[in-house]
Motif scaffolding. Structure first.
Motif, PDB file in Angstrom:
ATOM      1  N   LYS A  26      54.872 -13.710 -11.114  1.00 14.22           N
ATOM      2  CA  LYS A  26      53.674 -14.556 -10.977  1.00 14.22           C
ATOM      3  C   LYS A  26      52.367 -13.790 -11.190  1.00 14.22           C
ATOM      4  N   GLY A  27      52.460 -12.457 -11.237  1.00 15.92           N
ATOM      5  CA  GLY A  27      51.238 -11.664 -11.453  1.00 15.92           C
ATOM      6  C   GLY A  27      50.852 -11.642 -12.925  1.00 15.92           C
ATOM      7  N   THR A  28      49.826 -10.852 -13.247  1.00 15.44           N
ATOM      8  CA  THR A  28      49.420 -10.754 -14.657  1.00 15.44           C
ATOM      9  C   THR A  28      50.347  -9.772 -15.377  1.00 15.44           C
ATOM     10  N   MET A  29      50.709 -10.127 -16.576  1.00 17.42           N
ATOM     11  CA  MET A  29      51.670  -9.327 -17.330  1.00 17.42           C
ATOM     12  C   MET A  29      51.241  -9.298 -18.794  1.00 17.42           C
ATOM     13  N   GLU A  30      51.427  -8.136 -19.437  1.00 16.16           N
ATOM     14  CA  GLU A  30      51.200  -8.063 -20.880  1.00 16.16           C
ATOM     15  C   GLU A  30      52.419  -7.417 -21.529  1.00 16.16           C
ATOM     16  N   LEU A  31      52.539  -7.619 -22.833  1.00 19.81           N
ATOM     17  CA  LEU A  31      53.598  -6.962 -23.600  1.00 19.81           C
ATOM     18  C   LEU A  31      52.925  -6.001 -24.570  1.00 19.81           C
ATOM     19  N   SER A  32      53.352  -4.735 -24.535  1.00 16.88           N
ATOM     20  CA  SER A  32      52.817  -3.733 -25.458  1.00 16.88           C
ATOM     21  C   SER A  32      53.944  -3.295 -26.395  1.00 16.88           C
ATOM     22  N   VAL A  33      53.783  -3.631 -27.677  1.00 15.78           N
ATOM     23  CA  VAL A  33      54.827  -3.349 -28.673  1.00 15.78           C
ATOM     24  C   VAL A  33      54.346  -2.295 -29.651  1.00 15.78           C
TER      25      VAL A  33
END
Length: 341
Positions: A26-33
């Motif tokens: 439920k927190g903030t999440m990012e994807l780093s590719v």
């Protein structure tokens, strides 16, 4: 930040990225590719999922190596971390699949355990590949996560399950960027331990861990890993021991003896074994030695041996016979013996 490196991963990427999208965190999440010189349709698959993930409120940061040659796993992971901004890093391999609760449960554990690499249990795909290894990964006790770091299996929590704070990652100091043939996860794990880092495993299966011939693991020579393991054992354990016995007078035990520094070789008082033929022979002669006379190391039965031991017998292979023998001695792992098998 979910840290994902990609190199020609088109056949797994959809399932992998879908598992990021399905996280129940439920927190903030990012994807780093970081796309490391893929020649297939990986870039298009990433673009497609970028729109979908950003539509669901998960920003996607993209980096790539556009040259003709990949720079390797260590470099790609470091780049993916550097371009990310999360306070915590969740490592993911492009051929694996996360369970929906992975980020949430490992994030909770990471808050409780600072300066720790958090792992989890895994399900191997296909199921019957690397059975002993999978059992080992999933069943180590909390103490063994730190005592069994010298075995040939590598890190006691496997790299595709790693989760740690960004601050701690940079304190340890990034991955080795030597490229193909460098066990960058093992070297990072050793540095982590040397800097006082802890290891914790969430005892739930949070990752589908694929086994296939193209995996980067297969490009690393056993001899390279062996040499790193011996040095780490000498640094962490043997430096504080005045004498010890190698449990196994066979090939592996003798190889360990020959691999030790001269100072640590002199600390070996005996080999112990169960093989009557070896015990009857009475000793092992170190033929390659420059010393005259050549060192002769006695060989005794394990019941006549006294700790501490470095054990070079493979676990989970003798139908429980070795484990039963070890248990009869009532020794404490991490004090009286370490496994190096």
């Amino acid at each position: 930040s979910v840290i994902l490196t990609v190199h020609n991963s088109e056949c797994w990427l959809d399932e992998c990225l879908k598992s990021v999208w399905e996280q129940d965190f439920k927190g903030t999440m990012e994807l780093s590719v970081f796309n490391d010189a893929s020649k297939d349709s990986s870039a298009e698959i990433i673009e497609k999922w970028k729109m979908k993930l950003e539509g669901a409120g998960v920003p996607v940061v993209l980096g790539s190596n556009e040259s003709s040659q990949p720079r390797g796993v260590g470099f790609a992971k470091n780049q993916a971390v550097i371009q990310s901004s999360g306070a915590y890093l969740c490592f993911l391999d492009s051929d694996d699949v996360m369970m929906p609760q992975r980020v949430r449960l490992q994030h909770e554990a990471a808050i409780q355990h600072p300066n720790t690499i958090i792992g989890c249990q895994v399900r191997r795909e296909p199921l019957d590949s690397t059975e002993r290894y999978t059992r080992w990964v999933n069943n180590l006790t909390e103490e063994q996560l730190l005592t069994q770091v010298f075995t040939s299996h590598g890190p006691t929590v496997i790299m595709p399950t790693w989760f740690c704070s960004r601050e701690w990652f940079f304190h340890v100091g990034k991955f080795d960027e030597g490229g193909k043939g460098v066990p960058e996860d093992l070297l990072f794990f050793y540095k982590h331990i040397q800097k006082g880092g802890q290891v914790f495993r969430v005892n739930q299966c949070l990752l589908l861990y694929r086994y296939h011939p193209q995996a980067a693991t297969h490009s690393i020579l056993e001899e390279t890993i062996w040499n790193h393991r011996v040095r780490f054992l000498e640094d962490r354990v043997l430096s504080s021991w005045t004498s010890f016995i190698i449990w196994n007078a066979g090939k592996q035990g003798r190889k360990l003896y020959r691999s030790l520094s001269p100072a640590n070789r002199r600390k070996v008082t005996a080999f112990c074994d169960v093989d009557e033929k070896k015990i009857t022979k009475g000793f092992y002669t170190y033929e390659e030695s420059e010393e005259r006379p050549k060192p002769k190391i006695p060989i005794c039965h394990f019941r006549d041996a006294t700790p501490p031991f470095i054990i070079c017998v493979k676990l989970d292979l003798t139908g429980g016979a070795f484990e039963t023998n070890l248990n009869t001695l009532n020794l404490k792992e991490g004090m009286d013996y370490y496994h190096f098998n």
